[in-house]
Write an enzyme that holds these catalytic residues in place. Structure first.
Site, PDB file in Angstrom:
ATOM      1  N   ASP A   1       0.824  -1.197  -0.096  1.00 12.96           N
ATOM      2  CA  ASP A   1      -0.046  -0.054   0.037  1.00 12.96           C
ATOM      3  C   ASP A   1       0.850   1.323   0.016  1.00 12.96           C
ATOM      4  OD1 ASP A   1       1.016   0.034   2.612  1.00 12.96           O
ATOM      5  OD2 ASP A   1      -0.835  -0.664   3.253  1.00 12.96           O
TER       6      ASP A   1
ATOM      7  N   HIS B   1      12.562   6.110  12.918  1.00 17.00           N
ATOM      8  CA  HIS B   1      12.303   6.201  11.460  1.00 17.00           C
ATOM      9  C   HIS B   1      13.312   7.216  10.939  1.00 17.00           C
ATOM     10  CE1 HIS B   1      10.458   6.750   7.685  1.00 17.00           C
ATOM     11  NE2 HIS B   1       9.980   5.654   7.877  1.00 17.00           N
TER      12      HIS B   1
ATOM     13  N   HIS C   1       5.815   5.800  12.958  1.00 15.10           N
ATOM     14  CA  HIS C   1       6.190   6.344  11.546  1.00 15.10           C
ATOM     15  C   HIS C   1       4.786   7.088  10.677  1.00 15.10           C
ATOM     16  CE1 HIS C   1       5.141   3.396   8.588  1.00 15.10           C
ATOM     17  NE2 HIS C   1       5.357   2.621   9.744  1.00 15.10           N
TER      18      HIS C   1
ATOM     19  N   GLU D   1      -2.155   5.278   2.878  1.00 13.36           N
ATOM     20  CA  GLU D   1      -2.255   3.684   2.419  1.00 13.36           C
ATOM     21  C   GLU D   1      -3.752   3.136   2.037  1.00 13.36           C
ATOM     22  OE1 GLU D   1      -0.816   5.205   4.978  1.00 13.36           O
ATOM     23  OE2 GLU D   1       1.324   4.854   4.936  1.00 13.36           O
TER      24      GLU D   1
ATOM     25  N   GLU E   1      -0.369  -9.103  -0.940  1.00 16.41           N
ATOM     26  CA  GLU E   1      -1.060  -8.321   0.192  1.00 16.41           C
ATOM     27  C   GLU E   1      -2.104  -7.700  -0.259  1.00 16.41           C
ATOM     28  OE1 GLU E   1       0.711  -5.193   2.844  1.00 16.41           O
ATOM     29  OE2 GLU E   1       1.557  -7.088   3.837  1.00 16.41           O
TER      30      GLU E   1
ATOM     31  N   ARG F   1       2.284   8.552   8.771  1.00 20.72           N
ATOM     32  CA  ARG F   1       2.004  10.214   8.295  1.00 20.72           C
ATOM     33  C   ARG F   1       0.804  10.917   9.210  1.00 20.72           C
ATOM     34  NH1 ARG F   1       4.333  12.598   3.281  1.00 20.72           N
ATOM     35  NH2 ARG F   1       5.673  10.924   2.763  1.00 20.72           N
TER      36      ARG F   1
HETATM   37  C1  UD1 Z   1       6.360   5.075   3.700  1.00 21.86           C
HETATM   38  C2  UD1 Z   1       5.124   4.673   3.125  1.00 21.86           C
HETATM   39  C3  UD1 Z   1       4.608   4.070   4.232  1.00 21.86           C
HETATM   40  C4  UD1 Z   1       5.020   2.979   4.844  1.00 21.86           C
HETATM   41  C5  UD1 Z   1       6.385   3.548   5.360  1.00 21.86           C
HETATM   42  C6  UD1 Z   1       7.331   2.127   5.826  1.00 21.86           C
HETATM   43  C7  UD1 Z   1       3.973   6.112   1.457  1.00 21.86           C
HETATM   44  C8  UD1 Z   1       3.421   7.254   1.091  1.00 21.86           C
HETATM   45  N1  UD1 Z   1       4.346   5.689   2.650  1.00 21.86           N
HETATM   46  O1  UD1 Z   1       6.152   6.059   4.649  1.00 21.86           O
HETATM   47  O2  UD1 Z   1       2.940   3.399   3.788  1.00 21.86           O
HETATM   48  O3  UD1 Z   1       4.533   2.408   5.902  1.00 21.86           O
HETATM   49  O4  UD1 Z   1       7.132   3.996   4.383  1.00 21.86           O
HETATM   50  O5  UD1 Z   1       8.477   2.880   6.704  1.00 21.86           O
HETATM   51  O6  UD1 Z   1       4.264   5.412   0.663  1.00 21.86           O
HETATM   52  N2  UD1 Z   1      13.654   8.661   4.935  1.00 21.86           N
HETATM   53  C9  UD1 Z   1      15.232   8.613   4.676  1.00 21.86           C
HETATM   54  N3  UD1 Z   1      16.034   7.717   4.258  1.00 21.86           N
HETATM   55  C10 UD1 Z   1      15.213   6.221   4.256  1.00 21.86           C
HETATM   56  C11 UD1 Z   1      13.727   6.439   4.381  1.00 21.86           C
HETATM   57  C12 UD1 Z   1      13.133   7.583   4.764  1.00 21.86           C
HETATM   58  O7  UD1 Z   1      15.765   9.744   4.930  1.00 21.86           O
HETATM   59  O8  UD1 Z   1      15.666   5.357   3.901  1.00 21.86           O
HETATM   60  C13 UD1 Z   1      12.944  10.076   5.302  1.00 21.86           C
HETATM   61  C14 UD1 Z   1      13.133  10.939   3.876  1.00 21.86           C
HETATM   62  O9  UD1 Z   1      13.475  12.325   4.328  1.00 21.86           O
HETATM   63  C15 UD1 Z   1      11.783  10.929   3.432  1.00 21.86           C
HETATM   64  C16 UD1 Z   1      11.081  10.701   4.606  1.00 21.86           C
HETATM   65  O10 UD1 Z   1      11.747   9.911   5.450  1.00 21.86           O
HETATM   66  O11 UD1 Z   1      11.288  11.952   2.716  1.00 21.86           O
HETATM   67  C17 UD1 Z   1       9.582  10.219   4.370  1.00 21.86           C
HETATM   68  O12 UD1 Z   1       9.666   8.774   3.706  1.00 21.86           O
HETATM   69  P1  UD1 Z   1       8.514   8.293   3.001  1.00 21.86           P
HETATM   70  O13 UD1 Z   1       8.822   7.002   2.129  1.00 21.86           O
HETATM   71  O14 UD1 Z   1       7.862   9.486   1.930  1.00 21.86           O
HETATM   72  O15 UD1 Z   1       7.137   8.078   3.904  1.00 21.86           O
HETATM   73  P2  UD1 Z   1       7.225   7.040   5.077  1.00 21.86           P
HETATM   74  O16 UD1 Z   1       6.697   7.871   6.195  1.00 21.86           O
HETATM   75  O17 UD1 Z   1       8.653   6.255   5.286  1.00 21.86           O
HETATM   76  N1  UDP Z   2      11.792  -3.123  10.722  1.00 21.45           N
HETATM   77  C1  UDP Z   2      13.161  -3.214  10.718  1.00 21.45           C
HETATM   78  N2  UDP Z   2      13.907  -2.336  11.316  1.00 21.45           N
HETATM   79  C2  UDP Z   2      13.627  -1.510  12.279  1.00 21.45           C
HETATM   80  C3  UDP Z   2      12.037  -0.958  12.057  1.00 21.45           C
HETATM   81  C4  UDP Z   2      11.241  -2.268  11.526  1.00 21.45           C
HETATM   82  O1  UDP Z   2      13.846  -4.136   9.943  1.00 21.45           O
HETATM   83  O2  UDP Z   2      14.145  -0.721  12.753  1.00 21.45           O
HETATM   84  C5  UDP Z   2      11.130  -4.071   9.995  1.00 21.45           C
HETATM   85  C6  UDP Z   2       9.638  -4.686  10.713  1.00 21.45           C
HETATM   86  O3  UDP Z   2      10.282  -5.822  11.484  1.00 21.45           O
HETATM   87  C7  UDP Z   2       8.999  -4.919   9.604  1.00 21.45           C
HETATM   88  C8  UDP Z   2       9.131  -3.716   8.675  1.00 21.45           C
HETATM   89  O4  UDP Z   2      10.293  -3.119   9.020  1.00 21.45           O
HETATM   90  O5  UDP Z   2       8.925  -6.120   8.776  1.00 21.45           O
HETATM   91  C9  UDP Z   2       7.911  -2.822   9.117  1.00 21.45           C
HETATM   92  O6  UDP Z   2       8.303  -1.783   8.499  1.00 21.45           O
HETATM   93  P1  UDP Z   2       7.231  -0.299   8.823  1.00 21.45           P
HETATM   94  O7  UDP Z   2       7.022  -0.224  10.257  1.00 21.45           O
HETATM   95  O8  UDP Z   2       8.510   0.821   8.490  1.00 21.45           O
HETATM   96  O9  UDP Z   2       6.408  -0.345   7.764  1.00 21.45           O
HETATM   97  P2  UDP Z   2       4.848  -0.768   7.680  1.00 21.45           P
HETATM   98  O10 UDP Z   2       5.000  -2.357   7.928  1.00 21.45           O
HETATM   99  O11 UDP Z   2       4.135   0.061   8.575  1.00 21.45           O
HETATM  100  O12 UDP Z   2       4.216  -0.408   6.420  1.00 21.45           O
END
Ligand code: UD1
Ligand code: UDP
Length: 382
Positions: free
Chosen positions: A97, A243, A210, A133, A119, A212
């Site tokens: 999602d 995160h 994490h 999502e 999924e 939004r």
């Molecule tokens: C995204 C997904 C969410 C998922 C989550 C898992 C969308 C809109 N959201 O949310 O569904 O649950 O990932 O973690 O698709 N950033 C870094 N390095 C990284 C990752 C993130 O710097 O490796 C920072 C960046 O500033 C980025 C911000 O985190 O702009 C947000 O990342 P983004 O993928 O937009 O949203 P998530 O909240 O991570």
């Molecule tokens: N996870 C990880 N390291 C972390 C936090 C989470 O490997 O520090 C793993 C966790 O076991 C799960 C996945 O990341 O498999 C979940 O990711 P996240 O919570 O970012 O996203 P969501 O599942 O909510 O989309």
């Protein structure tokens, strides 16, 4: 004839959940696998690619600091378009999602390439919760040709939307396949803090946050609850792999500054993270994937959200939805920290999300759909 499958994904959880399937497809002679990562996440994606030794064929490298949803979508669509024109896969695989999921499916639709959604069928039916999502998965669902629902409940959601039952396979969730491949009782943590943590004498809470829709006040009130919990429980240690979203890092550093019982650490690699879940007493999280993994490990979870698309573990009793209000989180956590009977009831290991065989069911379903096999695979049953 060999079929070309392209997987498109970009975030940490998609990579974890796709990895076991991609490894299986890579070895399968019926398919030529092309891996395209959007790198919606950069560091958190690369951690997983390294662990599972996956090498992308294409890396769109689109992540920006504090990225907006529209910006993300625009960058993915612009870059993926060209790749789909050149590669012309027979099937595009997306998972879950995220923006990479939905925009991957949308771009594939523009090229009239068949879409398989893994999924599929998770629903809250609440447009903004989780945001974005719920709409990402509903819209992907509309576009998908093949649907891999992790549970029968997810399949029921798809049937309510008039999806063709012949194109829905109940596979279990691949996250359980991934989890079972990394959890190990004798695992030694390399992280200094975790290596020296007294898991027997201390109460260990693992915290992640994490979403939004939780950014701002809800997250603040979650963190206040955690702060209050440490103030009244001397033997409590909270491990919080933060995160990489800058907004979360800033708020957590502000609220937990000088709190010696709350340990803000970098996002952990999946191997140590899964093993930390297995050794924690309790998990507080707004994550989706962790709600699926923790029940398999027999770990009670308090979900820091108002809705969940994963009702199976709530029904089974391992997961309780507590929302984001300080008082409720405090009360529910205290109950589990102080009432061992209540704790034991919630700490029963159950596996409503899978039996570790989701990948083999998905591959068998692909074989069946492409005509490599005559027999439709059996659905996962819980
Ligand atoms: C995204 C997904 C969410 C998922 C989550 C898992 C969308 C809109 N959201 O949310 O569904 O649950 O990932 O973690 O698709 N950033 C870094 N390095 C990284 C990752 C993130 O710097 O490796 C920072 C960046 O500033 C980025 C911000 O985190 O702009 C947000 O990342 P983004 O993928 O937009 O949203 P998530 O909240 O991570
Ligand atoms: N996870 C990880 N390291 C972390 C936090 C989470 O490997 O520090 C793993 C966790 O076991 C799960 C996945 O990341 O498999 C979940 O990711 P996240 O919570 O970012 O996203 P969501 O599942 O909510 O989309």
């Amino acid at each position: 004839m060999q079929k070309k499958i392209m997987a498109v994904f970009g975030t940490r959880p998609e990579a974890i959940k796709m990895a076991p399937l991609l490894k299986a497809l890579k070895k399968n002679k019926n398919y030529k696998l092309v891996i395209t990562v959007t790198a919606q996440h950069r560091e958190m994606l690369d951690q997983v690619l390294d662990l599972f030794k996956l090498k992308p064929d294409y890396d769109l490298d689109i992540m920006q600091k504090n990225q907006s949803l529209s910006g993300l979508a625009a960058r993915i669509i612009a870059k993926l378009d060209q790749i789909l024109s050149n590669e012309k896969p027979d099937l595009l695989l997306v998972h879950g999602d995220t923006s990479s999921t939905f925009i991957g499916a949308l771009t594939s639709f523009y090229h009239q390439i068949k879409i398989a959604h893994i999924e599929a069928g998770l629903r809250t039916q609440s447009k903004y919760s989780p945001f974005p999502e719920e709409m990402n998965r509903q819209l992907t669902g509309v576009l998908a040709d093949l649907n891999f629902a992790p549970t029968k409940n997810a399949k029921a959601n798809l049937l309510l939307e008039n999806k063709d039952p012949a194109k829905i396979f109940v596979s279990g969730n691949t996250v359980i396949d991934a989890l079972l491949s990394v959890v190990d009782k004798s695992y030694d943590f390399k992280n200094e803090l975790l290596a020296n943590l007294n898991f027997k004498q201390k109460k260990i809470i693992l915290l992640t946050a994490h979403r939004r829709e939780n950014l701002g006040q809800p997250m603040k009130s979650i963190f206040q609850a955690v702060k209050q919990l440490t103030a009244v429980n001397n033997d409590l240690e909270v491990i919080f792999p933060v995160h990489l979203n800058p907004a979360i890092r800033k708020l957590s550093q502000e609220i937990f500054a000088e709190n010696e019982q709350v340990h803000l650490i970098e996002p952990l690699d999946y191997l140590p993270f899964a093993n930390l879940m297995a050794r924690s007493d309790l998990i507080l999280t707004d994550s989706g994937g962790i709600q699926e993994e923790a029940p398999a490990l027999g770990k009670p979870v308090l979900v820091l959200r108002d809705t969940t698309e994963r009702p199976e573990a709530v029904k089974a009793g391992t997961v309780v939805k507590v929302g984001t209000k300080t008082k409720k989180i405090f009360i529910e956590t205290m109950k589990l920290l102080t009432d061992s009977e209540a704790y034991q009831k919630r700490a029963k290991a159950i596996n409503p999300y899978g039996d570790g065989q989701a990948v083999s069911r998905i591959v068998a379903a692909l074989d069946y759909d492409f005509g490599f096999k005559k027999k439709r695979p059996q659905d996962f049953k819980f």
